[in-house]
Design an enzyme around this catalytic site. Structure first.
Site: not given
Length: 207
Positions: A102, A185, A73, A182, A36
């Protein structure tokens, strides 16, 4: 006036048709293969750093086009499973391998992460591509696992004799304003800084 034999005319027409059928010169492909952080999560497609990289290559008249196959992801296992098809389809001259974040966030076994990264690097090189390995870091609360995670990228790069960018988010990691709510990112404003950071390690591979 001397007549040109029909056979010669047909031969010349066949050669001309062959020349016209040849495809126009195509730019070399630069494949961005990440998660991502490279897919541009939360951003417009034209805001992510790989899109800005494509714009920079064109502006500088460098003979490359960017294929961004990053998936939000994605783990190194998922990337390993789909890399061979990507190599066959795009035949890249350069691969930016930006996977592993991840794996770390999920606490997956680091030996397996390293094995996946090594296998992908080897496959890309066997396909004729130059590979830039892009590393990541984890928050300190991950303890000793975070240290081993960070060191894993250097171990892979050394084993595969490939250049390494140690930390993709280095120019923005310490400033909260460069992250979405979040806190994971990067924002659109962060993308040019990330591109400049990647560019320093990428430029020597753009032969």
């Amino acid at each position: 006036m001397r007549r040109i034999p029909l056979k010669l005319i047909l031969s010349m027409l066949a050669i001309l048709a062959s020349l016209l059928a040849q495809p126009a010169h195509a730019a070399k492909t630069l494949l961005v293969f990440g998660d991502s952080l490279s897919a541009g999560y939360g951003l417009r497609p034209d805001e992510a750093w790989p899109a800005l990289l494509d714009q920079r290559l064109k502006a500088r008249k460098l003979d490359y086009s960017v294929a961004n196959l990053s998936i939000s992801g994605e783990t190194t296992a998922g990337g390993r499973a789909r890399l061979d098809a990507a190599l066959k389809t795009h035949r890249p001259a350069v691969v930016i391998l930006a996977l592993g974040a991840n794996d770390g966030l999920r606490g997956l076994p680091l030996a397996q992460m390293r094995a996946n990264l090594e296998a992908m690097t080897a496959s890309a090189r066997q396909a004729g591509a130059r590979v830039l390995i892009v590393g990541m870091r984890l928050p300190p609360n991950y303890g000793p696992y975070a240290d081993e995670f960070q060191a894993s990228f250097a171990r892979v790069a050394q084993a595969q004799k490939s250049p390494l960018l140690p930390f993709l988010l280095e120019p923005v990691a310490s400033e909260a304003r460069f992250f979405l709510p979040d806190n994971l990112h990067p924002t659109a404003d962060a993308q040019p800084r990330i591109l400049d950071h990647v560019w320093g390690s990428l430029q020597p591979l753009l032969k």
